[in-house]
Write a protein that holds these residues in place. Structure first.
Motif, PDB file in Angstrom:
ATOM      1  N   MET A  54       0.820  -1.201   0.000  1.00  0.00           N
ATOM      2  CA  MET A  54       0.000   0.000   0.000  1.00  0.00           C
ATOM      3  C   MET A  54       0.860   1.260   0.000  1.00  0.00           C
ATOM      4  O   MET A  54       2.054   1.217   0.329  1.00  0.00           O
ATOM      5  N   ASN A  55       0.234   2.376  -0.356  1.00  0.00           N
ATOM      6  CA  ASN A  55       0.932   3.657  -0.262  1.00  0.00           C
ATOM      7  C   ASN A  55       0.553   4.351   1.049  1.00  0.00           C
ATOM      8  O   ASN A  55      -0.246   3.841   1.834  1.00  0.00           O
ATOM      9  N   GLU A  56       1.143   5.524   1.273  1.00  0.00           N
ATOM     10  CA  GLU A  56       0.956   6.178   2.566  1.00  0.00           C
ATOM     11  C   GLU A  56      -0.477   6.670   2.760  1.00  0.00           C
ATOM     12  O   GLU A  56      -0.959   6.741   3.896  1.00  0.00           O
ATOM     13  N   VAL A  57      -1.182   6.988   1.677  1.00  0.00           N
ATOM     14  CA  VAL A  57      -2.581   7.410   1.795  1.00  0.00           C
ATOM     15  C   VAL A  57      -3.432   6.248   2.291  1.00  0.00           C
ATOM     16  O   VAL A  57      -4.230   6.380   3.226  1.00  0.00           O
ATOM     17  N   GLU A  58      -3.251   5.083   1.674  1.00  0.00           N
ATOM     18  CA  GLU A  58      -3.994   3.894   2.104  1.00  0.00           C
ATOM     19  C   GLU A  58      -3.583   3.477   3.518  1.00  0.00           C
ATOM     20  O   GLU A  58      -4.412   3.029   4.305  1.00  0.00           O
ATOM     21  N   GLY A  59      -2.297   3.644   3.827  1.00  0.00           N
ATOM     22  CA  GLY A  59      -1.833   3.341   5.174  1.00  0.00           C
ATOM     23  C   GLY A  59      -2.520   4.195   6.214  1.00  0.00           C
ATOM     24  O   GLY A  59      -2.915   3.714   7.284  1.00  0.00           O
ATOM     25  N   GLU A  60      -2.701   5.485   5.906  1.00  0.00           N
ATOM     26  CA  GLU A  60      -3.392   6.381   6.836  1.00  0.00           C
ATOM     27  C   GLU A  60      -4.869   5.996   6.950  1.00  0.00           C
ATOM     28  O   GLU A  60      -5.453   6.033   8.042  1.00  0.00           O
ATOM     29  N   GLN A  61      -5.479   5.594   5.832  1.00  0.00           N
ATOM     30  CA  GLN A  61      -6.890   5.222   5.868  1.00  0.00           C
ATOM     31  C   GLN A  61      -7.113   3.956   6.701  1.00  0.00           C
ATOM     32  O   GLN A  61      -8.147   3.803   7.350  1.00  0.00           O
TER      33      GLN A  61
END
Length: 296
Positions: free
Chosen positions: A178-185
């Motif tokens: 995953m990328n950092e956006v998905e990680g935050e979500q």
């Protein structure tokens, strides 16, 4: 070990623009290209170009037979691609002058998987094989459950992140990509180390790959962490960068490479992909990636 990727196939309409369009704005485009894409197909072709035997599954409409041709061209097994009523999935992609993109997705036949279809396909795979999934198709929770029952390793790219993922038993996932956006979500944290800490806490048996754009990528599990910086290039289209990284990372895992070497190879492959237009056409072959690594 075989890889089954039941994933999306999208006809990508790629528009070159000065900037990502604003609400209420009309903007002339400076170019239009039509490409084959979809996170599923991108990742299958990345795996094939990286030297992996990969089987792609999913649904296309009558307008989608170019995906069969692409599988033949790149060496992806297409036995599990089926035709369904309706239009093949498609996207409208804006790429601005800084190579950033914005994507509008129409699911089409990607959302027409059935439980009987999933049962039929997974029956042909064995314990230890890898099931690769993204969130651009339906029946995700069912596929995770069936693959887990069979003892398959499950690699999930939770993109796009939405409410459909709430029904997936994430404790059954072997690899989060995953990328950092998905990680935050997923975690509620924006700092990479906190994202990693939380995912390891929630799913201690999983392996995590977190891509961070210009800040590179991190691999983590409950025992180790590695950081891989990017290879700096002049990007023209970042559409398939993450999919390329995913394909090359899993290829390295299948071959038993050491994690630092896998990350380096994956980062190099992604750095080549972003210098080219389109999704599928931008993904480099293994020989090109290895040759470029030798030059550094």
């Amino acid at each position: 070990m075989k890889v089954l990727n039941i994933g999306s196939m999208n006809l990508d309409h790629v528009y070159n623009v000065d900037h990502i369009i604003l609400p209420g704005e009309t903007q002339a485009t400076t170019g239009l290209n039509l490409f084959l894409g979809g996170k599923g197909m991108n990742q299958s072709i990345a795996l094939a170009k990286a030297g992996v035997e990969v089987y792609h599954g999913g649904m296309i409409g009558k307008d989608g037979y170019a995906f069969i041709d692409a599988c033949k061209e790149y060496g992806v097994h297409y036995d599990y691609i089926r035709e369904a009523e309706g239009n093949t999935g498609h996207t409208i992609i804006q790429i601005d002058k800084n190579a950033q993109n914005s994507i509008l997705l129409f699911a089409g036949t990607n959302d027409m998987l059935t439980e009987s279809y999933v049962d039929e396909v997974i029956a042909d795979f064995e314990e230890g094989d890898i099931l690769l999934l993204q969130n651009e198709v339906n029946r995700l929770p069912y596929m995770v459950d069936k693959a887990y029952e069979k003892g398959m390793q499950i690699a999930l790219n939770p993109s796009p992140f939405n409410e459909k993922l709430n029904d997936v038993d994430m404790s059954k996932i072997s690899y989060f990509l995953m990328n950092e956006v998905e990680g935050e979500q997923i975690t509620g944290f924006s700092e990479p180390e906190k994202i990693i800490d939380r995912v390891v806490e929630l799913y201690p048996e999983a392996k995590i790959v977190l891509t961070l754009g210009n800040d590179g990528a991190i691999y983590a599990d409950k025992n180790v962490r590695y950081h891989q910086p990017i290879f700096k290039v002049q990007a023209v289209d970042t559409t398939a960068a993450g999919d390329t990284f995913t394909g090359y990372f899993l290829a390295g895992i299948i071959e038993g490479m050491e994690i630092p070497e896998i990350l380096k190879m994956s980062a190099k492959a992604s750095s080549i992909a972003v210098t080219r237009q389109g999704a599928v056409p931008s993904i480099p072959y293994r020989e090109e990636v290895l040759a470029s690594l030798k030059e550094d």
